[in-house]
Design a protein around this motif. Structure first.
Motif, PDB file in Angstrom:
ATOM      1  N   GLY A 150       0.835  -1.197   0.000  1.00 33.15           N
ATOM      2  CA  GLY A 150       0.000   0.000   0.000  1.00 33.15           C
ATOM      3  C   GLY A 150       0.868   1.244   0.000  1.00 33.15           C
ATOM      4  O   GLY A 150       1.839   1.351   0.757  1.00 33.15           O
ATOM      5  N   SER A 151       0.533   2.207  -0.853  1.00 27.25           N
ATOM      6  CA  SER A 151       1.347   3.412  -1.003  1.00 27.25           C
ATOM      7  C   SER A 151       0.466   4.654  -0.945  1.00 27.25           C
ATOM      8  O   SER A 151      -0.597   4.696  -1.572  1.00 27.25           O
ATOM      9  CB  SER A 151       2.093   3.365  -2.338  1.00 27.25           C
ATOM     10  OG  SER A 151       2.792   4.563  -2.584  1.00 27.25           O
ATOM     11  N   PHE A 152       0.900   5.683  -0.163  1.00 29.56           N
ATOM     12  CA  PHE A 152       0.069   6.874  -0.029  1.00 29.56           C
ATOM     13  C   PHE A 152       0.574   8.039  -0.872  1.00 29.56           C
ATOM     14  O   PHE A 152       1.174   8.988  -0.408  1.00 29.56           O
ATOM     15  CB  PHE A 152      -0.106   7.300   1.441  1.00 29.56           C
ATOM     16  CG  PHE A 152       1.154   7.647   2.172  1.00 29.56           C
ATOM     17  CD1 PHE A 152       1.684   8.925   2.111  1.00 29.56           C
ATOM     18  CD2 PHE A 152       1.799   6.705   2.942  1.00 29.56           C
ATOM     19  CE1 PHE A 152       2.842   9.254   2.809  1.00 29.56           C
ATOM     20  CE2 PHE A 152       2.945   7.018   3.646  1.00 29.56           C
ATOM     21  CZ  PHE A 152       3.471   8.297   3.574  1.00 29.56           C
ATOM     22  N   GLY A 153       0.336   7.968  -2.154  1.00 29.34           N
ATOM     23  CA  GLY A 153       0.568   9.119  -3.020  1.00 29.34           C
ATOM     24  C   GLY A 153       2.006   9.379  -3.391  1.00 29.34           C
ATOM     25  O   GLY A 153       2.859   8.498  -3.405  1.00 29.34           O
ATOM     26  N   ALA A 154       2.256  10.674  -3.672  1.00 32.56           N
ATOM     27  CA  ALA A 154       3.524  11.075  -4.285  1.00 32.56           C
ATOM     28  C   ALA A 154       4.743  10.719  -3.441  1.00 32.56           C
ATOM     29  O   ALA A 154       5.775  10.318  -3.968  1.00 32.56           O
ATOM     30  CB  ALA A 154       3.504  12.575  -4.580  1.00 32.56           C
ATOM     31  N   THR A 155       4.658  10.873  -2.119  1.00 31.21           N
ATOM     32  CA  THR A 155       5.832  10.645  -1.281  1.00 31.21           C
ATOM     33  C   THR A 155       6.371   9.235  -1.453  1.00 31.21           C
ATOM     34  O   THR A 155       7.551   9.029  -1.751  1.00 31.21           O
ATOM     35  CB  THR A 155       5.501  10.891   0.200  1.00 31.21           C
ATOM     36  OG1 THR A 155       5.122  12.248   0.367  1.00 31.21           O
ATOM     37  CG2 THR A 155       6.707  10.587   1.081  1.00 31.21           C
ATOM     38  N   SER A 156       5.526   8.244  -1.266  1.00 32.55           N
ATOM     39  CA  SER A 156       6.009   6.869  -1.368  1.00 32.55           C
ATOM     40  C   SER A 156       6.013   6.364  -2.805  1.00 32.55           C
ATOM     41  O   SER A 156       6.937   5.667  -3.225  1.00 32.55           O
ATOM     42  CB  SER A 156       5.175   5.944  -0.478  1.00 32.55           C
ATOM     43  OG  SER A 156       3.793   6.144  -0.687  1.00 32.55           O
ATOM     44  N   SER A 157       4.989   6.736  -3.591  1.00 32.76           N
ATOM     45  CA  SER A 157       4.886   6.203  -4.953  1.00 32.76           C
ATOM     46  C   SER A 157       5.947   6.767  -5.890  1.00 32.76           C
ATOM     47  O   SER A 157       6.454   6.062  -6.764  1.00 32.76           O
ATOM     48  CB  SER A 157       3.498   6.491  -5.531  1.00 32.76           C
ATOM     49  OG  SER A 157       2.502   5.820  -4.795  1.00 32.76           O
ATOM     50  N   MET A 214       8.966  15.637   0.371  1.00 32.58           N
ATOM     51  CA  MET A 214       9.178  14.548  -0.569  1.00 32.58           C
ATOM     52  C   MET A 214       8.055  14.433  -1.593  1.00 32.58           C
ATOM     53  O   MET A 214       8.239  13.843  -2.660  1.00 32.58           O
ATOM     54  CB  MET A 214       9.296  13.213   0.183  1.00 32.58           C
ATOM     55  CG  MET A 214      10.649  12.984   0.811  1.00 32.58           C
ATOM     56  SD  MET A 214      10.732  11.351   1.566  1.00 32.58           S
ATOM     57  CE  MET A 214      12.193  10.726   0.787  1.00 32.58           C
ATOM     58  N   ALA A 215       6.891  14.984  -1.268  1.00 33.30           N
ATOM     59  CA  ALA A 215       5.763  14.906  -2.195  1.00 33.30           C
ATOM     60  C   ALA A 215       5.865  15.926  -3.320  1.00 33.30           C
ATOM     61  O   ALA A 215       5.191  15.798  -4.347  1.00 33.30           O
ATOM     62  CB  ALA A 215       4.456  15.112  -1.432  1.00 33.30           C
ATOM     63  N   VAL A 216       6.704  16.953  -3.132  1.00 34.71           N
ATOM     64  CA  VAL A 216       6.786  18.052  -4.096  1.00 34.71           C
ATOM     65  C   VAL A 216       7.819  17.727  -5.168  1.00 34.71           C
ATOM     66  O   VAL A 216       8.959  17.370  -4.856  1.00 34.71           O
ATOM     67  CB  VAL A 216       7.173  19.366  -3.389  1.00 34.71           C
ATOM     68  CG1 VAL A 216       7.186  20.517  -4.387  1.00 34.71           C
ATOM     69  CG2 VAL A 216       6.191  19.665  -2.259  1.00 34.71           C
ATOM     70  N   PRO A 217       7.451  17.844  -6.453  1.00 37.06           N
ATOM     71  CA  PRO A 217       8.428  17.604  -7.511  1.00 37.06           C
ATOM     72  C   PRO A 217       9.510  18.677  -7.501  1.00 37.06           C
ATOM     73  O   PRO A 217       9.285  19.788  -6.999  1.00 37.06           O
ATOM     74  CB  PRO A 217       7.586  17.681  -8.799  1.00 37.06           C
ATOM     75  CG  PRO A 217       6.420  18.543  -8.427  1.00 37.06           C
ATOM     76  CD  PRO A 217       6.130  18.229  -6.986  1.00 37.06           C
ATOM     77  N   ALA A 218      10.667  18.358  -8.020  1.00 33.96           N
ATOM     78  CA  ALA A 218      11.746  19.337  -8.100  1.00 33.96           C
ATOM     79  C   ALA A 218      11.272  20.543  -8.911  1.00 33.96           C
ATOM     80  O   ALA A 218      10.740  20.391 -10.010  1.00 33.96           O
ATOM     81  CB  ALA A 218      12.979  18.709  -8.741  1.00 33.96           C
ATOM     82  N   ALA A 219      11.449  21.733  -8.358  1.00 34.65           N
ATOM     83  CA  ALA A 219      10.913  22.944  -8.993  1.00 34.65           C
ATOM     84  C   ALA A 219      11.788  23.401 -10.151  1.00 34.65           C
ATOM     85  O   ALA A 219      13.014  23.458 -10.047  1.00 34.65           O
ATOM     86  CB  ALA A 219      10.783  24.062  -7.966  1.00 34.65           C
ATOM     87  N   HIS A 220      11.158  23.725 -11.251  1.00 28.06           N
ATOM     88  CA  HIS A 220      11.853  24.349 -12.389  1.00 28.06           C
ATOM     89  C   HIS A 220      12.185  25.785 -12.001  1.00 28.06           C
ATOM     90  O   HIS A 220      11.436  26.422 -11.255  1.00 28.06           O
ATOM     91  CB  HIS A 220      10.940  24.318 -13.617  1.00 28.06           C
ATOM     92  CG  HIS A 220      11.599  24.794 -14.871  1.00 28.06           C
ATOM     93  ND1 HIS A 220      11.677  26.131 -15.213  1.00 28.06           N
ATOM     94  CD2 HIS A 220      12.235  24.108 -15.868  1.00 28.06           C
ATOM     95  CE1 HIS A 220      12.307  26.247 -16.358  1.00 28.06           C
ATOM     96  NE2 HIS A 220      12.664  25.043 -16.781  1.00 28.06           N
ATOM     97  N   PRO A 221      13.304  26.337 -12.487  1.00 30.29           N
ATOM     98  CA  PRO A 221      13.659  27.730 -12.129  1.00 30.29           C
ATOM     99  C   PRO A 221      12.551  28.738 -12.424  1.00 30.29           C
ATOM    100  O   PRO A 221      12.477  29.781 -11.776  1.00 30.29           O
ATOM    101  CB  PRO A 221      14.904  27.995 -12.988  1.00 30.29           C
ATOM    102  CG  PRO A 221      15.502  26.645 -13.197  1.00 30.29           C
ATOM    103  CD  PRO A 221      14.352  25.698 -13.297  1.00 30.29           C
ATOM    104  N   ASP A 222      11.706  28.416 -13.391  1.00 29.65           N
ATOM    105  CA  ASP A 222      10.622  29.335 -13.739  1.00 29.65           C
ATOM    106  C   ASP A 222       9.298  28.967 -13.082  1.00 29.65           C
ATOM    107  O   ASP A 222       8.267  29.577 -13.386  1.00 29.65           O
ATOM    108  CB  ASP A 222      10.433  29.368 -15.265  1.00 29.65           C
ATOM    109  CG  ASP A 222      11.657  29.930 -15.982  1.00 29.65           C
ATOM    110  OD1 ASP A 222      12.327  30.793 -15.388  1.00 29.65           O
ATOM    111  OD2 ASP A 222      11.943  29.486 -17.108  1.00 29.65           O
ATOM    112  N   ALA A 223       9.296  27.975 -12.207  1.00 25.26           N
ATOM    113  CA  ALA A 223       8.048  27.575 -11.544  1.00 25.26           C
ATOM    114  C   ALA A 223       7.496  28.742 -10.743  1.00 25.26           C
ATOM    115  O   ALA A 223       8.262  29.467 -10.082  1.00 25.26           O
ATOM    116  CB  ALA A 223       8.302  26.384 -10.634  1.00 25.26           C
ATOM    117  N   PRO A 224       6.176  28.945 -10.764  1.00 23.66           N
ATOM    118  CA  PRO A 224       5.584  30.089 -10.068  1.00 23.66           C
ATOM    119  C   PRO A 224       5.443  29.889  -8.562  1.00 23.66           C
ATOM    120  O   PRO A 224       4.901  30.737  -7.886  1.00 23.66           O
ATOM    121  CB  PRO A 224       4.217  30.224 -10.738  1.00 23.66           C
ATOM    122  CG  PRO A 224       3.875  28.830 -11.150  1.00 23.66           C
ATOM    123  CD  PRO A 224       5.178  28.185 -11.544  1.00 23.66           C
TER     124      PRO A 224
END
Length: 295
Positions: free
Chosen positions: A96-103, A240-250
């Motif tokens: 069982g996996s709870f979303g972005a952090t583990s998956s 850990m759930a947040v994707p690596a931000a692009h330099p232009d990410a808002p």
């Protein structure tokens, strides 16, 4: 009573539909009905109440469901131990996996290492919110699941150290700070993540004697990122759930002050018998423990 009947009983309890169960198991609907009737005859009890097109477990059905899962689990363990003795690494594993952090952060490396070592073992991943993973563990629907530690209800093994961070618009004054306090976040509309962290995030503010101006509630991280990026509010999320931000990410993330870490681990039902597949996966997981980005 046969193992096949028990497997159909368990699958039927999860799908709550004869049609969906037949499709899932690759058999005919009459075969599902016949297996259930034969099992109920053997046990001399009704396992389900029929309510139109839906079926619901009877009280004794709910009680025997746990026993059925125990029996099937022991059967799988015996098969895997016998296969291991013969030098065949086969079997299956349900996680069982709870979303972005583990998956997205933990499972990819774990799965790659596990499949390299045990290519013959099939792994099934079921995703849900934290509380559903706990429910599946209690029901023995899965062999193990990712949970936030500590959790005294299960046998647990720490896997990764994570932390909660502030998620703020890139153009905001908060983005210019090296660290952000929970008090800082109370000055703007707050976007409450409902995807599993709501209890923890709410507890952080309550422990600090603060009440955020909750204006929005989101069930998906992508929605939270999008709303923060448009300047509609701020939020607190697991790093850990947040994707690596692009330099232009808002949007940007900033560490909280004081820090609010969390530990993620794999949990097992305390009375479950560990199959060779479970033991092998845990052994590999212990060698791939992860720490948060930037730690």
């Amino acid at each position: 009573m046969t193992f096949g009947q028990l497997e159909i009983f368990v699958a039927l309890s999860e799908a709550q539909s004869f049609t969906l169960t037949a499709r899932r198991l690759g058999i005919s609907q009459p075969a599902v009905s016949h297996a259930l009737k034969s099992l109920e005859t053997a046990l001399n009890v009704s396992l389900f109440d029929r309510q139109g097109s839906q079926i619901v477990l009877t009280p004794i059905g709910a009680q025997l469901l746990e026993r059925a899962r125990e029996i099937l689990g022991l059967s799988r363990t015996m098969q895997q131990e016998a296969a291991s003795f013969r030098g065949l690494d086969t079997g299956n594993l349900r996680i069982g996996s709870f979303g972005a952090t583990s998956s997205l952060q933990l499972l990819p490396d774990l799965m790659s290492a596990f499949h390299r070592a045990y290519p013959g073992i099939d792994v099934f991943i079921e995703e849900a919110a934290d509380d559903i993973i706990v429910k599946w563990l209690e029901e023995r629907r899965i062999d193990m699941g990712f949970v936030v530690l500590p959790d005294d209800r299960f046998e647990t093994i720490p896997i990764a150290t994570d932390q909660f961070v502030a998620l703020v618009p890139r153009q905001s004054a908060l983005a210019k700070q090296e660290r952000v306090t929970l008090s800082d976040l109370c000055n703007d509309p707050f976007i409450m993540p409902e995807s599993g962290s709501v209890k923890i995030v709410s507890a952080l503010f309550a422990a600090a004697g603060l009440t955020p101006q909750t204006r929005y509630r989101t069930s998906q991280l992508l929605s939270t990122l999008s709303m923060v990026g448009r300047g509609q509010g701020v939020s607190v999320v697991a790093e850990m759930a947040v994707p690596a931000a692009h330099p232009d990410a808002p949007w940007v993330i900033r560490p909280l002050s004081p820090a609010h870490p969390r530990m993620i681990g794999l949990a097992l039902h305390p009375t479950a018998v560990r199959s060779p597949a479970v033991t092998a996966f845990l052994r590999i997981a212990k060698t791939l423990r992860t720490r948060p980005r930037g730690a």
